[in-house]
Enzyme design. Sequence first.
Site, mmCIF file in Angstrom:
data_model
loop_
_atom_site.group_PDB
_atom_site.id
_atom_site.type_symbol
_atom_site.label_atom_id
_atom_site.label_comp_id
_atom_site.label_asym_id
_atom_site.label_seq_id
_atom_site.Cartn_x
_atom_site.Cartn_y
_atom_site.Cartn_z
ATOM 1 N N ARG A 57 -1.733 5.793 4.337
ATOM 2 C CA ARG A 57 -2.996 5.246 4.123
ATOM 3 C C ARG A 57 -3.011 3.651 4.752
ATOM 4 O O ARG A 57 -3.916 3.077 5.381
ATOM 5 C CB ARG A 57 -3.309 5.223 2.637
ATOM 6 C CG ARG A 57 -3.420 6.579 2.209
ATOM 7 C CD ARG A 57 -3.961 6.640 0.779
ATOM 8 N NE ARG A 57 -5.064 6.204 0.530
ATOM 9 C CZ ARG A 57 -5.759 4.742 0.234
ATOM 10 N NH1 ARG A 57 -4.522 4.053 -0.303
ATOM 11 N NH2 ARG A 57 -6.831 4.562 0.270
ATOM 12 N N CYS A 75 9.068 3.925 15.133
ATOM 13 C CA CYS A 75 9.051 3.315 16.403
ATOM 14 C C CYS A 75 7.350 3.176 16.709
ATOM 15 O O CYS A 75 6.708 3.633 17.713
ATOM 16 C CB CYS A 75 9.606 3.978 17.644
ATOM 17 S SG CYS A 75 11.455 4.052 17.240
ATOM 18 N N GLU A 76 6.688 2.160 15.982
ATOM 19 C CA GLU A 76 5.231 2.080 15.996
ATOM 20 C C GLU A 76 4.974 0.823 15.411
ATOM 21 O O GLU A 76 5.400 0.593 14.182
ATOM 22 C CB GLU A 76 4.383 3.048 15.314
ATOM 23 C CG GLU A 76 4.369 4.486 15.513
ATOM 24 C CD GLU A 76 3.398 4.791 16.917
ATOM 25 O OE1 GLU A 76 2.426 3.983 16.990
ATOM 26 O OE2 GLU A 76 3.372 5.873 17.487
ATOM 27 N N TYR A 84 -3.653 11.228 -1.728
ATOM 28 C CA TYR A 84 -3.497 11.197 -0.194
ATOM 29 C C TYR A 84 -2.227 10.518 0.312
ATOM 30 O O TYR A 84 -2.194 9.567 1.241
ATOM 31 C CB TYR A 84 -4.714 10.294 0.290
ATOM 32 C CG TYR A 84 -5.928 11.304 -0.398
ATOM 33 C CD1 TYR A 84 -6.329 12.357 0.245
ATOM 34 C CD2 TYR A 84 -6.840 10.428 -1.358
ATOM 35 C CE1 TYR A 84 -7.729 13.182 -0.346
ATOM 36 C CE2 TYR A 84 -7.834 11.282 -2.083
ATOM 37 C CZ TYR A 84 -8.420 12.507 -1.339
ATOM 38 O OH TYR A 84 -9.140 13.000 -1.721
HETATM 39 C C1 LIG Z 1 -12.221 14.920 -0.720
HETATM 40 C C2 LIG Z 1 -13.166 15.576 -1.379
HETATM 41 C C3 LIG Z 1 -13.157 15.502 -2.818
HETATM 42 C C4 LIG Z 1 -12.415 14.438 -3.974
HETATM 43 O O1 LIG Z 1 -12.528 13.230 -3.484
HETATM 44 P P1 LIG Z 1 -11.927 12.098 -4.363
HETATM 45 O O2 LIG Z 1 -12.638 10.906 -3.426
HETATM 46 O O3 LIG Z 1 -10.557 11.982 -4.154
HETATM 47 O O4 LIG Z 1 -12.214 12.202 -5.569
HETATM 48 C C5 LIG Z 1 -14.142 16.320 -3.461
HETATM 49 N N1 LIG Z 1 -14.914 17.106 -3.079
HETATM 50 C C6 LIG Z 1 -14.973 17.058 -1.589
HETATM 51 C C7 LIG Z 1 -15.649 18.090 -1.138
HETATM 52 C C8 LIG Z 1 -14.059 16.752 -0.792
HETATM 53 O O5 LIG Z 1 -14.091 16.776 0.599
#
Ligand SMILES: *Cc1c(COP(=O)(O)O)cnc(C)c1O
Length: 420
Positions: free
Chosen positions: A318, A348-349, A376
């Site tokens: 992230r 290495c970045e 994530y």
């Molecule tokens: C990624 C996603 C979510 C979850 O989103 P959050 O921001 O993590 O709550 C829910 N529904 C769909 C269709 C998504 O693509």
Amino acid sequence: MSHPYPTPTLHAVDGALMLEDVALQDIAARYGTPTYVYSRAALTSAFDAYRRALNGRRALVCYAVKANSNLGVLSVFARLGAGFDIVSGGELARVIAAGGEAAKVVFSGVGKTRAEMRQALAAGIRCFNVESAAELERLNDVAGELGRRAPIALRVNPDVDPKTHPYISTGLKSNKFGVAFDDALAIYRRAAQLPNLRISGVACHIGSQLLDPAPMAEAAQKVLGLVDRLAAEGIALEHIDLGGGLGIRYSDETPPAVAEYLAPLLAVFDGRREELCFEPGRSLVGNAGLLLTRIEYLKPGEEKNFAIVDAAMNDLARPALYDAYHEVVAVQAREVPERRYEIVGPICESGDFLAHDRSLAVAEGDLLAILSAGAYGMTMSSNYNTRGRAAEVIVDGAGTHLVREREPIESLYASEKPLA
Ligand SMILES: *Cc1c(COP(=O)(O)O)cnc(C)c1O
């Protein structure tokens, strides 16, 4: 006073960080580093906040698996009665392996393959969130081949600005998700003619890390208008899926509490008979997890000091990907001068950083906790630089569960071969 850390079950005892009743130092000693560490109590209380806010309503909370798909995490939510929002056949397999119920699974995503459709139909999922007219035709086909009727919701794009990062906003006209609001009626009419589909609901999801409930309430209002127009044509929906997206505190954000976020949405649907469905990801797991890493080297420089740690952008992408901020705390307080550090990994970045310009009182060999890494984090990790992925541990009171072993190096190339 608000909690000093964004993670609710993280606290310091005599200068040592504990998650629930377990010292992070003990986790590093037992399982090594880098390791993702999650708190079962924090996962549970995040889910309970949704349950409480929806109490007395017909509603289903479908955890968005892509935020963190570890089987241990999924099993915690499955036991709490959660449904699941998946975006691939792989995620469906995980949900079932973790003890989740297929009948509570909704399947999102713009590129579902025939094989994924077959797999989901055979499992008996609750609903396909269909994202295009072409997908509708394909699903009708595949369901016909299997002699089944596929339950569907059309994912509509309400074209509201969620005021979040452009990579994670999904409900604007200009992006690839869902069908344009103005096309929805015609596509529903088509769906009603297809013999192997059963229209169940409507879905929307406008973006992620939302800090303001207003855009979601605006989207809900638009969706409700569509539900009523459909009803007037004899297409009665059973459920309304409002997606996920509620943001969390990484640094000084002040996201609404779950109940505050849901209140204006629930007000829009007050007195309606349709079941409501939500797909939270980040808000269920983000602040229930952290990444534990050890400082390999301290490298003072003329302009910057570097703390080189054993976690890297392959473990937590992230910061490199979105320039995202994660709080970084020393696991053990110590009596050395505070300095400002760039927290970087060994990859290495130049983009391999976890945090910029943080004040820390640390020495080589010390442990750091990178907070708010439960969502994530592991799911976006890779093997770049042939680095095995981190271990994952769930803390549960005074106990720990190793829910993913550290990836052995040989396994990284076990399916490759040199030329004969
Ligand atoms: C990624 C996603 C979510 C979850 O989103 P959050 O921001 O993590 O709550 C829910 N529904 C769909 C269709 C998504 O693509």
